[in-house]
Structure formats: structure tokens, C-alpha cells
Design a protein around this motif. Structure first.
Motif, PDB file in Angstrom:
ATOM      1  N   UNK A 115      19.210 -43.119  61.836  1.00  0.00           N
ATOM      2  CA  UNK A 115      19.517 -44.421  62.258  1.00  0.00           C
ATOM      3  C   UNK A 115      19.067 -45.497  61.631  1.00  0.00           C
ATOM      4  N   UNK A 116      17.677 -45.230  61.018  1.00  0.00           N
ATOM      5  CA  UNK A 116      17.028 -46.319  60.362  1.00  0.00           C
ATOM      6  C   UNK A 116      17.729 -46.604  59.039  1.00  0.00           C
ATOM      7  N   UNK A 117      18.324 -45.830  58.368  1.00  0.00           N
ATOM      8  CA  UNK A 117      18.939 -46.108  57.147  1.00  0.00           C
ATOM      9  C   UNK A 117      20.201 -46.931  57.276  1.00  0.00           C
ATOM     10  N   UNK A 118      20.681 -46.959  58.642  1.00  0.00           N
ATOM     11  CA  UNK A 118      21.864 -48.162  59.151  1.00  0.00           C
ATOM     12  C   UNK A 118      21.327 -49.342  59.910  1.00  0.00           C
ATOM     13  N   UNK A 119      20.216 -49.553  59.817  1.00  0.00           N
ATOM     14  CA  UNK A 119      19.487 -50.619  61.068  1.00  0.00           C
ATOM     15  C   UNK A 119      20.226 -51.877  60.906  1.00  0.00           C
ATOM     16  N   UNK A 122      10.422 -39.250  70.863  1.00  0.00           N
ATOM     17  CA  UNK A 122       9.130 -38.537  70.366  1.00  0.00           C
ATOM     18  C   UNK A 122       9.168 -37.416  69.072  1.00  0.00           C
ATOM     19  N   UNK A 123      10.276 -37.698  68.420  1.00  0.00           N
ATOM     20  CA  UNK A 123      10.493 -36.871  67.138  1.00  0.00           C
ATOM     21  C   UNK A 123      10.954 -37.914  66.255  1.00  0.00           C
ATOM     22  N   UNK A 124      10.042 -38.457  65.431  1.00  0.00           N
ATOM     23  CA  UNK A 124      10.471 -39.649  64.549  1.00  0.00           C
ATOM     24  C   UNK A 124      11.607 -39.201  63.541  1.00  0.00           C
ATOM     25  N   UNK A 125      11.665 -37.916  63.089  1.00  0.00           N
ATOM     26  CA  UNK A 125      12.725 -37.398  62.195  1.00  0.00           C
ATOM     27  C   UNK A 125      14.124 -37.447  62.709  1.00  0.00           C
ATOM     28  N   UNK A 177      10.670 -49.219  64.105  1.00  0.00           N
ATOM     29  CA  UNK A 177      10.254 -48.021  64.702  1.00  0.00           C
ATOM     30  C   UNK A 177       8.718 -47.619  64.402  1.00  0.00           C
ATOM     31  N   UNK A 178       7.928 -47.581  65.524  1.00  0.00           N
ATOM     32  CA  UNK A 178       6.544 -47.575  65.500  1.00  0.00           C
ATOM     33  C   UNK A 178       6.082 -46.080  65.665  1.00  0.00           C
TER      34      UNK A 178
END
Length: 109
Positions: free
Chosen positions: A50-54, A42-45, A84-85
Motif C-alpha cells: 500500500x505504501x508503494x502506491x500512497x 498489527x503486521x507492518x509487512x 505509517x507509524x
């Protein structure tokens, strides 16, 4: 059975998600030759790092049984397999292969 879900950076070993330390709603299922993980965040930040290293993630599921040794499942995440949506607060991870092992039965000789 108790289950722990863990998402780690493959090289550095840094944990981004660890349900043994913080409860996070998730599901996982096998779909053909792949495994689909859905994680509610619930907190996209929280997910930005994690998304930097996906492209370099591994997923683990540890299954603890009352009268059996712990089973560890190690899933390998492929390219373009992490999304990530924002609107749903849902992280989706697709793993293309895995190994399952019992640590008590694994040894190096």
C-alpha cells in the motif's frame, strides 16, 4: 448501520484494505476541511505494498442502512497524506475532498 471501509489503488482498482473481507480496526472523522482515517495494522509487512502506491490511493466508506439505500462516500487522498507509524502499528490517511452518492440514484443517460 453497517459500514465498510475500503482503500484502493486509484488507477488499478486493487484493494489494499477491505473490511467486508477482513476485519480491521479503523476510525475516521472530519477535521475542518479534511477527513482523518486511522487504521490499526498489527503486521507492518501487510502495509508495505500500500505504501508503494500512497500517492495514488482512494478511500471509500459504504454505509448500509436498514430502510434506506446504501450511501457511498469516495475520498480523495492528497500528496504526502499517507503515513505509517511502525511503533503504534497505525496507518494514517488524510483526505482532502470527497463525494457522497447513492448508487441507486446515479445513472448515465
Amino acid at each position: 448501520m453497517k459500514e465498510t471501509f475500503l482503500v484502493k489503488h486509484a488507477v488499478g482498482g486493487r484493494a489494499f484494505i477491505d473490511t467486508s473481507k477482513q476485519s480491521v480496526p479503523y476510525t475516521w472523522e472530519q477535521q475542518g476541511e479534511q477527513w482523518l482515517f486511522r487504521v490499526q495494522i498489527d503486521q507492518p509487512e501487510r502495509i508495505a505494498e500500500l505504501l508503494k502506491w500512497k500517492e495514488e490511493l482512494n478511500v471509500f466508506v459504504f454505509q448500509e442502512f436498514e430502510n434506506e439505500p446504501t450511501r457511498k462516500l469516495w475520498f480523495y487522498v492528497g500528496d504526502d497524506a499517507v503515513q505509517f507509524a511502525d511503533e503504534k502499528g497505525e496507518l494514517t490517511i488524510v483526505a482532502t475532498s470527497h463525494i457522497s452518492y447513492i448508487p441507486d440514484q446515479f445513472s448515465v443517460k
